[in-house]
Design a protein around this motif. Structure first.
Motif, PDB file in Angstrom:
ATOM      1  N   THR A  12       0.843  -1.191   0.000  1.00 51.66           N
ATOM      2  CA  THR A  12       0.000   0.000   0.000  1.00 51.66           C
ATOM      3  C   THR A  12       0.877   1.240   0.000  1.00 51.66           C
ATOM      4  O   THR A  12       1.886   1.295   0.698  1.00 51.66           O
ATOM      5  CB  THR A  12      -0.917   0.018   1.243  1.00 51.66           C
ATOM      6  OG1 THR A  12      -1.935  -0.964   1.075  1.00 51.66           O
ATOM      7  CG2 THR A  12      -1.571   1.377   1.441  1.00 51.66           C
ATOM      8  N   VAL A  13       0.492   2.241  -0.773  1.00 49.51           N
ATOM      9  CA  VAL A  13       1.193   3.523  -0.803  1.00 49.51           C
ATOM     10  C   VAL A  13       0.213   4.621  -0.378  1.00 49.51           C
ATOM     11  O   VAL A  13      -0.848   4.786  -0.981  1.00 49.51           O
ATOM     12  CB  VAL A  13       1.760   3.832  -2.203  1.00 49.51           C
ATOM     13  CG1 VAL A  13       2.425   5.207  -2.216  1.00 49.51           C
ATOM     14  CG2 VAL A  13       2.760   2.757  -2.630  1.00 49.51           C
ATOM     15  N   LEU A  14       0.585   5.340   0.663  1.00 47.54           N
ATOM     16  CA  LEU A  14      -0.207   6.468   1.152  1.00 47.54           C
ATOM     17  C   LEU A  14       0.495   7.764   0.768  1.00 47.54           C
ATOM     18  O   LEU A  14       1.658   7.960   1.097  1.00 47.54           O
ATOM     19  CB  LEU A  14      -0.345   6.408   2.676  1.00 47.54           C
ATOM     20  CG  LEU A  14      -0.915   5.126   3.275  1.00 47.54           C
ATOM     21  CD1 LEU A  14      -0.913   5.218   4.806  1.00 47.54           C
ATOM     22  CD2 LEU A  14      -2.314   4.851   2.763  1.00 47.54           C
ATOM     23  N   GLY A  15      -0.205   8.636   0.078  1.00 43.11           N
ATOM     24  CA  GLY A  15       0.373   9.908  -0.354  1.00 43.11           C
ATOM     25  C   GLY A  15       0.814   9.825  -1.798  1.00 43.11           C
ATOM     26  O   GLY A  15       1.735   9.072  -2.121  1.00 43.11           O
ATOM     27  N   LEU A  16       0.175  10.609  -2.654  1.00 43.07           N
ATOM     28  CA  LEU A  16       0.451  10.515  -4.083  1.00 43.07           C
ATOM     29  C   LEU A  16       0.828  11.868  -4.680  1.00 43.07           C
ATOM     30  O   LEU A  16       0.275  12.312  -5.691  1.00 43.07           O
ATOM     31  CB  LEU A  16      -0.754   9.926  -4.833  1.00 43.07           C
ATOM     32  CG  LEU A  16      -1.146   8.504  -4.422  1.00 43.07           C
ATOM     33  CD1 LEU A  16      -2.408   8.076  -5.147  1.00 43.07           C
ATOM     34  CD2 LEU A  16      -0.006   7.528  -4.686  1.00 43.07           C
ATOM     35  N   GLY A  17       1.812  12.504  -4.026  1.00 38.37           N
ATOM     36  CA  GLY A  17       2.463  13.622  -4.688  1.00 38.37           C
ATOM     37  C   GLY A  17       3.308  13.056  -5.816  1.00 38.37           C
ATOM     38  O   GLY A  17       3.209  11.875  -6.163  1.00 38.37           O
ATOM     39  N   SER A  40      -6.615  13.750  -2.102  1.00 38.92           N
ATOM     40  CA  SER A  40      -7.275  14.162  -3.343  1.00 38.92           C
ATOM     41  C   SER A  40      -7.392  12.939  -4.237  1.00 38.92           C
ATOM     42  O   SER A  40      -6.405  12.470  -4.808  1.00 38.92           O
ATOM     43  CB  SER A  40      -6.469  15.256  -4.049  1.00 38.92           C
ATOM     44  OG  SER A  40      -6.317  16.382  -3.204  1.00 38.92           O
ATOM     45  N   ALA A  41      -8.589  12.419  -4.363  1.00 42.99           N
ATOM     46  CA  ALA A  41      -8.791  11.147  -5.071  1.00 42.99           C
ATOM     47  C   ALA A  41      -8.398  11.222  -6.540  1.00 42.99           C
ATOM     48  O   ALA A  41      -8.039  10.201  -7.140  1.00 42.99           O
ATOM     49  CB  ALA A  41     -10.249  10.724  -4.952  1.00 42.99           C
ATOM     50  N   ASP A  42      -8.452  12.414  -7.142  1.00 43.21           N
ATOM     51  CA  ASP A  42      -8.141  12.525  -8.568  1.00 43.21           C
ATOM     52  C   ASP A  42      -6.701  12.135  -8.878  1.00 43.21           C
ATOM     53  O   ASP A  42      -6.391  11.709  -9.993  1.00 43.21           O
ATOM     54  CB  ASP A  42      -8.412  13.944  -9.073  1.00 43.21           C
ATOM     55  CG  ASP A  42      -7.590  14.989  -8.334  1.00 43.21           C
ATOM     56  OD1 ASP A  42      -7.594  14.985  -7.091  1.00 43.21           O
ATOM     57  OD2 ASP A  42      -6.939  15.808  -9.004  1.00 43.21           O
ATOM     58  N   LYS A  43      -5.811  12.235  -7.868  1.00 40.17           N
ATOM     59  CA  LYS A  43      -4.416  11.864  -8.095  1.00 40.17           C
ATOM     60  C   LYS A  43      -4.234  10.351  -8.223  1.00 40.17           C
ATOM     61  O   LYS A  43      -3.178   9.890  -8.652  1.00 40.17           O
ATOM     62  CB  LYS A  43      -3.537  12.405  -6.970  1.00 40.17           C
ATOM     63  CG  LYS A  43      -3.361  13.914  -7.015  1.00 40.17           C
ATOM     64  CD  LYS A  43      -2.294  14.374  -6.045  1.00 40.17           C
ATOM     65  CE  LYS A  43      -2.040  15.873  -6.182  1.00 40.17           C
ATOM     66  NZ  LYS A  43      -0.967  16.334  -5.269  1.00 40.17           N
ATOM     67  N   VAL A  72       4.785  11.652   2.261  1.00 40.89           N
ATOM     68  CA  VAL A  72       4.047  12.911   2.300  1.00 40.89           C
ATOM     69  C   VAL A  72       5.012  14.059   2.574  1.00 40.89           C
ATOM     70  O   VAL A  72       6.227  13.859   2.622  1.00 40.89           O
ATOM     71  CB  VAL A  72       2.915  12.861   3.356  1.00 40.89           C
ATOM     72  CG1 VAL A  72       1.807  11.928   2.893  1.00 40.89           C
ATOM     73  CG2 VAL A  72       3.451  12.417   4.716  1.00 40.89           C
ATOM     74  N   LEU A  73       4.488  15.255   2.784  1.00 39.16           N
ATOM     75  CA  LEU A  73       5.328  16.449   2.867  1.00 39.16           C
ATOM     76  C   LEU A  73       6.301  16.412   4.042  1.00 39.16           C
ATOM     77  O   LEU A  73       7.482  16.730   3.907  1.00 39.16           O
ATOM     78  CB  LEU A  73       4.445  17.691   2.964  1.00 39.16           C
ATOM     79  CG  LEU A  73       5.169  19.033   3.087  1.00 39.16           C
ATOM     80  CD1 LEU A  73       6.003  19.304   1.842  1.00 39.16           C
ATOM     81  CD2 LEU A  73       4.155  20.151   3.315  1.00 39.16           C
ATOM     82  N   ASN A  74       5.814  16.029   5.223  1.00 42.60           N
ATOM     83  CA  ASN A  74       6.645  16.010   6.416  1.00 42.60           C
ATOM     84  C   ASN A  74       5.974  15.133   7.467  1.00 42.60           C
ATOM     85  O   ASN A  74       4.892  14.572   7.236  1.00 42.60           O
ATOM     86  CB  ASN A  74       6.890  17.427   6.946  1.00 42.60           C
ATOM     87  CG  ASN A  74       5.608  18.207   7.162  1.00 42.60           C
ATOM     88  OD1 ASN A  74       4.609  17.666   7.652  1.00 42.60           O
ATOM     89  ND2 ASN A  74       5.609  19.475   6.787  1.00 42.60           N
ATOM     90  N   TYR A  75       6.595  15.040   8.643  1.00 37.41           N
ATOM     91  CA  TYR A  75       6.060  14.155   9.664  1.00 37.41           C
ATOM     92  C   TYR A  75       4.810  14.714  10.337  1.00 37.41           C
ATOM     93  O   TYR A  75       4.039  13.963  10.932  1.00 37.41           O
ATOM     94  CB  TYR A  75       7.143  13.839  10.697  1.00 37.41           C
ATOM     95  CG  TYR A  75       7.920  12.605  10.324  1.00 37.41           C
ATOM     96  CD1 TYR A  75       8.822  12.641   9.264  1.00 37.41           C
ATOM     97  CD2 TYR A  75       7.739  11.410  10.995  1.00 37.41           C
ATOM     98  CE1 TYR A  75       9.535  11.519   8.905  1.00 37.41           C
ATOM     99  CE2 TYR A  75       8.439  10.275  10.636  1.00 37.41           C
ATOM    100  CZ  TYR A  75       9.335  10.329   9.595  1.00 37.41           C
ATOM    101  OH  TYR A  75      10.011   9.212   9.224  1.00 37.41           O
ATOM    102  N   THR A  76       4.586  16.006  10.253  1.00 40.04           N
ATOM    103  CA  THR A  76       3.337  16.566  10.760  1.00 40.04           C
ATOM    104  C   THR A  76       2.162  15.994   9.992  1.00 40.04           C
ATOM    105  O   THR A  76       1.156  15.559  10.569  1.00 40.04           O
ATOM    106  CB  THR A  76       3.352  18.099  10.660  1.00 40.04           C
ATOM    107  OG1 THR A  76       4.440  18.612  11.435  1.00 40.04           O
ATOM    108  CG2 THR A  76       2.053  18.693  11.166  1.00 40.04           C
ATOM    109  N   SER A  96       8.307   4.747   6.230  1.00 41.29           N
ATOM    110  CA  SER A  96       8.170   6.167   5.920  1.00 41.29           C
ATOM    111  C   SER A  96       9.282   6.605   4.977  1.00 41.29           C
ATOM    112  O   SER A  96      10.464   6.509   5.305  1.00 41.29           O
ATOM    113  CB  SER A  96       8.230   7.013   7.195  1.00 41.29           C
ATOM    114  OG  SER A  96       8.280   8.390   6.849  1.00 41.29           O
ATOM    115  N   LEU A  97       8.891   7.067   3.809  1.00 41.66           N
ATOM    116  CA  LEU A  97       9.836   7.689   2.874  1.00 41.66           C
ATOM    117  C   LEU A  97       9.536   9.182   2.811  1.00 41.66           C
ATOM    118  O   LEU A  97       9.559   9.808   1.756  1.00 41.66           O
ATOM    119  CB  LEU A  97       9.734   7.025   1.497  1.00 41.66           C
ATOM    120  CG  LEU A  97      10.165   5.557   1.465  1.00 41.66           C
ATOM    121  CD1 LEU A  97       9.967   4.958   0.074  1.00 41.66           C
ATOM    122  CD2 LEU A  97      11.617   5.404   1.906  1.00 41.66           C
TER     123      LEU A  97
END
Length: 292
Positions: A12-17, A40-43, A72-76, A96-97
């Protein structure tokens, strides 16, 4: 999606930047059944066209796989995503990457331990287009058993997947060390290009000489590392006071050309601090004393 014999494991991959999308794409390319989630589901749409499975919630995405990769962007942001679903993550592996500080990685490792979650902290040290290639470098730190168990899957992200040890913050520390070199050295390059342009010169004409000085700089890396570890800064061939005078010339030339000189001024301030601390007669590695 109809499964085929290329599918090896669920992930599973969470975060699709941009980076998360590349990670998911690399898993798909390697034949792994890949579930994706993004706020954002469109990604998700381009990945679904490649065979990914969409999850409508984080909990649903986690339930699909034993290996959860989050970028994702950061740990926050990371904490907002994973902490509400701690129960669903219990017994699974969270990788976490996400870029942040070593301290943040340590805090996340401590949190996962209290919730029975296997954890690896990692860093991607290549641009998005290189993800998944044999020369893509990724660094990991955390429990060795966890890394070994998932290495064959993680190799889909890059052929150079390196384990740095069980200290959870080490991958983040090495990542920051490398990106610091990248940003600061290339800022120096761009300052030089600005200086050349201001004097009517083309940066492209200067390019061979930029490459030449990078090769010279690379030849000092080993000696400087030894000097830093041993606090040994011989000044028989050069010294910090002399080098600081050279930086002053760069500042004056920039001022004369009408460009912003904050970059060389920042460098000179480190040299000046080392001189003030009594290291002016030492070699250039002694400026580390000005940094410390």
């Amino acid at each position: 999606m109809k499964e085929n014999n290329k599918i090896k494991q669920h992930v599973t991959v969470l975060g699709l930047g941009a980076m998360g999308t590349a990670l998911a794409g690399a898993f798909l390319q390697a034949g792994h059944r890949t579930t994706v989630w993004n706020r954002s589901a469109d990604k998700m749409k381009p990945l679904l066209e490649k065979g990914a499975v969409a999850a409508s919630t984080v909990a649903e995405a986690i339930a699909a796989s034993d290996l959860i990769v989050v970028c994702v962007l950061n740990y926050t942001v990371l904490e907002k995503i994973v902490k509400p679903v701690a129960g669903a993550l219990r017994g699974r592996t969270l990788v976490s990457l996400t870029n942040d500080t070593p301290q943040k990685a340590k805090q996340m490792a401590a949190w996962t331990e209290t919730h029975g979650i296997n954890y690896l902290d990692g860093s991607v040290l290549v641009p998005v287009p290189v993800v998944g290639q044999s020369d893509a470098l990724l660094l990991y730190s955390g429990a060795k058993g966890v890394f070994d168990r998932h290495l064959n899957v993680l190799k889909a992200l890059g052929g150079k997947s390196i384990y740095l040890g069980d200290e959870p913050g080490r991958a983040a520390l090495y990542d920051l060390g490398m990106t610091n070199i990248f940003f600061i050295s290339l800022t120096g390059v761009l300052y030089s290009y600005a200086l050349l342009n201001a004097e009517g010169e083309k940066a492209t004409d200067f390019l061979p000489y930029a490459r030449e000085i990078f090769a010279v700089a690379a030849s000092f890396l080993e000696d400087f590392a030894d000097s830093a570890d041993n606090r040994h800064y011989p000044g028989d061939l050069d010294n910090i006071a002399m080098e600081a005078a050279g930086i002053e010339h760069i500042i004056r030339a920039g001022s004369d050309a009408g460009i912003n000189v904050s970059v060389p001024e920042a460098v000179k301030s480190v040299f000046d601090r080392a001189i003030a601390a009594g290291f002016g007669a030492n070699g250039m590695p002694g400026i580390i004393e000005g940094i410390k």
